[in-house]
Motif scaffolding. Sequence first.
Motif, short mmCIF file in Angstrom:
data_model
loop_
_atom_site.label_atom_id
_atom_site.label_comp_id
_atom_site.label_asym_id
_atom_site.label_seq_id
_atom_site.Cartn_x
_atom_site.Cartn_y
_atom_site.Cartn_z
N TRP A 254 0.63 -1.35 -0.05
CA TRP A 254 -0.05 -0.03 -0.02
C TRP A 254 0.87 1.12 -0.08
N MET B 129 0.93 4.13 -2.79
CA MET B 129 0.30 5.35 -2.57
C MET B 129 1.40 6.58 -2.71
N THR C 110 1.19 7.12 -6.53
CA THR C 110 0.20 7.76 -7.00
C THR C 110 -0.03 9.27 -6.59
N ARG D 51 -7.65 7.50 -8.96
CA ARG D 51 -6.88 6.66 -8.69
C ARG D 51 -7.04 5.54 -7.64
N TYR D 52 -7.44 6.27 -6.56
CA TYR D 52 -8.00 5.02 -5.44
C TYR D 52 -9.08 4.36 -5.70
N THR E 158 -9.07 0.35 -5.92
CA THR E 158 -10.07 -0.56 -5.18
C THR E 158 -10.98 -1.44 -5.79
N TRP F 232 -7.54 10.58 4.17
CA TRP F 232 -7.99 9.61 3.00
C TRP F 232 -7.09 8.69 2.45
N GLY F 233 -5.85 9.03 2.31
CA GLY F 233 -4.75 8.48 1.90
C GLY F 233 -4.48 7.25 2.96
N HIS G 22 -7.04 4.59 3.45
CA HIS G 22 -7.05 3.41 2.54
C HIS G 22 -6.44 2.07 2.59
#
Length: 398
Positions: free
Chosen positions: A73, A77, A80, A211-212, A216, A280-281, A284
């Motif tokens: 992750w 991340m 991204t 992107r997220y 997902t 948010w980041g 996730h």
Amino acid sequence: MSQSHSPFGAWIRPMTARHTGEEHRSATMLELFFDLCFVAAVAQAAVAFEHELAEGHVGHGILGYAMVFFAIWWAWMNFTWFASAYDTDDVPYRLLTLVQIAGALVLAAGAAEALQHEDFTVITWGYVIMRLAMVTQWLRAARADPERRRSCLRYAVGILIVQVGWVARLALPEDWGLPTFAVLVLAEIAVPVWAENAAMTTWHPHHIAERYGLFTLIVLGETITAATAAVRTALDEEAALGDIATLVVGGVLTVFALWWLYFSQNAPQRLTGLKAALLWGYGHYLVFASAAAVGAGLAVNVAHATGHGPLSDRAAAATFTVPVAVFVTLVWLLHHRTAELRSRNDLIHPVAVLAVLAMTFTPLPVLATGLLAAALVTATLVVAARARGGDGLPKGAT
């Protein structure tokens, strides 16, 4: 100014910051390819996690999965968010992305050994390869973007120092493994906070949300793939279709409902500043990890239904219901603020989460969870329709 992207890339472009209000900003083909390669690591982690659960090593499996998934992750991340601010799509950028993809494949190759046998040698080197490529990217950005040079240099220096720590950790005694892992995780998480406080990078809210969402989607697709493989194995071993039919129906209903719940939200409106972006980041991590774990849990329940594995009925059920509950909880938390909880409708998700956990104690937990997840989707649709006045318009609109 927006970047013009050639299908073949440019030899080299200045790595200047992209505009946060750039129109029609969407994921690039390179980013999508990066995700597809990265999901190989997700799949390997999920398979190893499933194996640990099926063998009854629940505590060891959860801890190993949490550690391995952090590496997956965090590397994804960082790429991204950097790409959202500094994607030049030139040859050096593409080649450095290729290095990160290679690191992701090395990480994927070491996922099972790290999770099952606590051997983090291969996975660490794969992770470090990816992170050193990011150091180079940040140094490029620091050279071309004087306004945010301090921030870019903080990223480069911070990442580099932590990578030295990861490599040094391999030489430490085994008893030091978990404490040093926790310290280095905190250091990794602190780097963006420290760097962004110098000057906020120009990430694009709609691009980040997309992107997220795409990752997902890919992880949920991997969940279906893992479940399909488990069903195929059960049928190959001459299991009766009736024994696993309810698991198939419940699993498909659940995954479809999780997809619906995630994509029914307006994510970009939440990405309004540094604090919101960090929440948010970082939040996730559990969204992605729980989504992949749903597939592992479903596979465990398929094996359990056909008489394989040492887990009790309740323990097998929990491998599915708990990650579903975690996913629903995190999606709800990421899209709602405490100040917005003003009516009974705001309690639908928390009540649903408790109900999902209660499904662990039912005779058909996977099917019951699927039906409950479908009911949750229905309830959210009804509430949304009422909020719009029942006809798609805000109340009072004409």
